[in-house]
Structures are given as structure tokens and as C-alpha cells.
Design a protein around this motif. Structure first.
Motif, PDB file in Angstrom:
ATOM      1  N   PHE A 100       0.935  -1.103  -0.070  1.00 20.79           N
ATOM      2  CA  PHE A 100       0.083   0.148   0.008  1.00 20.79           C
ATOM      3  C   PHE A 100       0.918   1.052  -0.105  1.00 20.79           C
ATOM      4  O   PHE A 100       0.716   2.112  -0.542  1.00 20.79           O
ATOM      5  N   ARG A 101       1.838   1.369   0.790  1.00 20.19           N
ATOM      6  CA  ARG A 101       2.698   2.363   0.955  1.00 20.19           C
ATOM      7  C   ARG A 101       3.461   2.763  -0.401  1.00 20.19           C
ATOM      8  O   ARG A 101       3.428   4.087  -0.918  1.00 20.19           O
ATOM      9  N   ILE A 102       4.092   1.686  -1.125  1.00 16.32           N
ATOM     10  CA  ILE A 102       4.527   1.914  -2.390  1.00 16.32           C
ATOM     11  C   ILE A 102       3.550   2.697  -3.150  1.00 16.32           C
ATOM     12  O   ILE A 102       3.601   3.603  -4.180  1.00 16.32           O
ATOM     13  N   CYS A 103       2.273   2.013  -3.360  1.00 18.35           N
ATOM     14  CA  CYS A 103       1.229   2.211  -4.202  1.00 18.35           C
ATOM     15  C   CYS A 103       0.822   3.683  -4.155  1.00 18.35           C
ATOM     16  O   CYS A 103       0.844   4.581  -4.869  1.00 18.35           O
ATOM     17  N   ALA A 104       0.743   4.070  -2.807  1.00 18.64           N
ATOM     18  CA  ALA A 104       0.351   5.463  -2.415  1.00 18.64           C
ATOM     19  C   ALA A 104       1.361   6.427  -2.817  1.00 18.64           C
ATOM     20  O   ALA A 104       1.157   7.683  -3.182  1.00 18.64           O
ATOM     21  N   GLN A 105       2.749   6.178  -2.595  1.00 15.27           N
ATOM     22  CA  GLN A 105       3.778   6.947  -3.064  1.00 15.27           C
ATOM     23  C   GLN A 105       3.857   7.300  -4.454  1.00 15.27           C
ATOM     24  O   GLN A 105       4.283   8.229  -5.009  1.00 15.27           O
ATOM     25  N   TYR A 106       3.255   6.212  -5.321  1.00 19.70           N
ATOM     26  CA  TYR A 106       3.278   6.425  -6.761  1.00 19.70           C
ATOM     27  C   TYR A 106       2.007   7.478  -7.084  1.00 19.70           C
ATOM     28  O   TYR A 106       1.918   8.418  -7.947  1.00 19.70           O
ATOM     29  N   GLY A 107       1.032   6.996  -6.373  1.00 23.15           N
ATOM     30  CA  GLY A 107      -0.151   8.011  -6.255  1.00 23.15           C
ATOM     31  C   GLY A 107      -0.022   9.553  -5.938  1.00 23.15           C
ATOM     32  O   GLY A 107      -0.769  10.395  -6.519  1.00 23.15           O
ATOM     33  N   ASN A 108       1.080   9.512  -5.110  1.00 21.88           N
ATOM     34  CA  ASN A 108       1.198  11.065  -4.692  1.00 21.88           C
ATOM     35  C   ASN A 108       2.644  11.641  -5.631  1.00 21.88           C
ATOM     36  O   ASN A 108       2.724  12.803  -5.522  1.00 21.88           O
ATOM     37  N   GLY A 109       2.778  10.942  -6.575  1.00 23.63           N
ATOM     38  CA  GLY A 109       4.058  11.335  -7.429  1.00 23.63           C
ATOM     39  C   GLY A 109       5.309  11.163  -6.795  1.00 23.63           C
ATOM     40  O   GLY A 109       6.256  11.693  -7.506  1.00 23.63           O
ATOM     41  N   VAL A 110       5.415  10.716  -5.843  1.00 21.17           N
ATOM     42  CA  VAL A 110       6.740  10.324  -5.298  1.00 21.17           C
ATOM     43  C   VAL A 110       7.690   9.339  -5.996  1.00 21.17           C
ATOM     44  O   VAL A 110       8.916   9.557  -6.332  1.00 21.17           O
TER      45      VAL A 110
END
Length: 253
Positions: A100-110
């Protein structure tokens, strides 16, 4: 007229079977939506609540951060997937936090699309196909599980963090006990450690030492700083660093 109870009963039975087969899969996890810079929407499956053992979430967060840093540093190219797999959390629920954290970082543009694709297309399949064994070992003795959890994984050293964190921590503590404050540095740490164990032949000790020092600094036990004027450790290309102990004893948060 033929009875219709058979087909009607088959529907809930099929639903039950499908539900049972998909336990723990992303479809069973509540999705959170993110909007990419180009307007594309993605859904990241959040880990189920109240299923992670004590300390597991903290370890997963550290793992995700280190994995995120690795993906950014490499751009997702040339990853040692097998080496990474060895450091990933063996518990499925804990790994779902990382996912989830990796997916969220992608979603946040990181993370970029290429970096996230390296995770989803290479790392995740390798984990699911052959999850790491649920064991924690160390040179000559079992590693401290709380310390290993606090330090998180090392994706760049030759050995997994669980194989060396407690080993180097014990010598760092010995340095504090056996040398005066003005001799608390990398050079003296290697002297206190003494002869290299046979099982560490071919391993760069400074990679493991710097990882361990970084961990102990992060949890507030010590800090390191450059020495002025700089001096190199003999027979190496490593610059000596001063080790300053901040706490009277090592306490794992």
C-alpha cells in the motif's frame, strides 16, 4: 415441474468459495483512490485493519521507505529481485502495508511510473511466488527481533540485515565499554571487533557498519560526525568518523 432449489443454493455457495479463495488479495482490501498528475485515477488496496502483529506495522513502514529509496536510486533498473525478496516481511499482512505504501507513493507522485512498475511487475510476483521464510538469524546467535524490526531491511548489503545488525551492535556497545570517549570512532570499532569471522570473508564490513550506525542513530542511541581534520582508516578508502553516544543504554522504541 422440476425443483429449483439446486441452482438457487449454488449461487451463495459459489460466492462463498470465491470469497474464501480471495482472502488476503487486493480485492478484499478497502481501496483508497489517488489522482496522478495527468488526471489518471488509481486505487491502492489498503491493508486490512487489526491484522498486523505488534511491531509489524512499524517494520513495514521502514521497509517501504527503504524500498522506495532503492527504487528512486535505481529508477527500477538493475534491481536484485532475489536479494530484495529475502528482506521483505514474511507475514502477508505486513507485506500488504509495504504494498500500500509503495502504491500510495506512486499515487502521490513520489515514485515514477517506471519505478512503480518495477515493484508491481518484478518484486511483488517474486514475493508471492516464494515468500521469505519466517526466521530471523544472526552470526552465531539469534538476532534481537525488536532491534531487527527497528532497523528494517537492507537492500544493498550482501547479507540481509537480520544477519548482521545484532553482531555489529554488540561491538558498538563494546567500543563504548572498552575505550575512552576520545577513541569512540570507526577505527577503534574495528580494533575492538578484532579478527574477521570466517563466514564474513568477501563481505565489505563498512557497508554493514554504516547501516547499523544509521539505524542506531535513527532510534536515538548515538550519532556520528566527521573528524576535523579528516583522516582515513588504514588500508581502506573509508574516512574515519567519530561515534557519539547519546543515551546511557540501548532502548528499542
Amino acid at each position: 415441474m422440476k425443483p429449483t432449489t439446486g441452482p438457487l443454493l449454488l449461487v451463495p455457495l459459489l460466492a462463498l468459495v470465491m470469497s474464501s479463495c480471495s482472502m488476503g488479495l487486493p480485492s478484499e482490501r478497502k481501496p483508497e483512490e489517488f489522482v496522478l498528475s495527468d488526471g489518471t485515477k488509481i486505487k491502492c488496496p489498503a491493508p486490512p485493519p487489526d491484522v498486523i502483529v505488534k511491531g509489524g506495522k512499524a517494520y513495514a513502514e521502514v521497509t517501504a521507505k527503504r524500498l522506495e529509496t532503492l527504487l528512486q536510486a535505481t529508477g527500477g533498473v538493475g534491481l536484485d529481485v532475489e536479494r530484495i525478496r529475502q528482506e521483505l516481511p514474511p507475514e502477508v499482512a505486513t507485506f500488504e502495508v509495504v504494498d500500500f505504501r509503495i502504491c500510495a507513493q506512486y499515487g502521490n507522485g513520489v515514485l515514477s511510473k517506471q519505478e512503480y512498475r518495477a515493484f508491481t511487475e518484478r518484486i511483488v510476483p517474486a514475493y508471492r511466488k516464494n515468500p521469505p521464510a519466517m526466521t530471523v538469524s544472526n552470526t552465531g546467535a539469534a538476532a534481537s527481533a525488536p532491534l531487527v524490526e527497528a532497523c528494517g531491511p537492507s537492500f544493498t548489503t550482501r547479507r540481509p540485515a537480520a544477519r548482521f545488525v545484532s553482531y555489529w551492535t554488540s561491538h558498538i556497545i563494546r567500543l563504548r565499554q572498552e575505550r575512552n570517549t576520545q577513541f569512540h570512532d570507526l577505527r577503534n570499532l574495528m580494533q575492538v571487533r578484532g579478527r574477521t569471522p570466517i563466514e564474513m570473508a568477501g563481505i565489505d564490513p563498512y557497508e554493514e557498519v554504516f547501516f547499523t550506525l544509521d539505524c542506531l542513530e535513527r532510534i536515538g542511541y548515538l550519532k556520528t560526525e566527521k573528524i576535523d581534520p579528516p583522516n582515513m582508516i588504514p588500508a581502506t578508502l573509508v574516512e574515519n568518523r567519530r561515534i557519539i553516544f547519546l543515551q546511557p543504554s540501548l532502548t528499542i522504541p
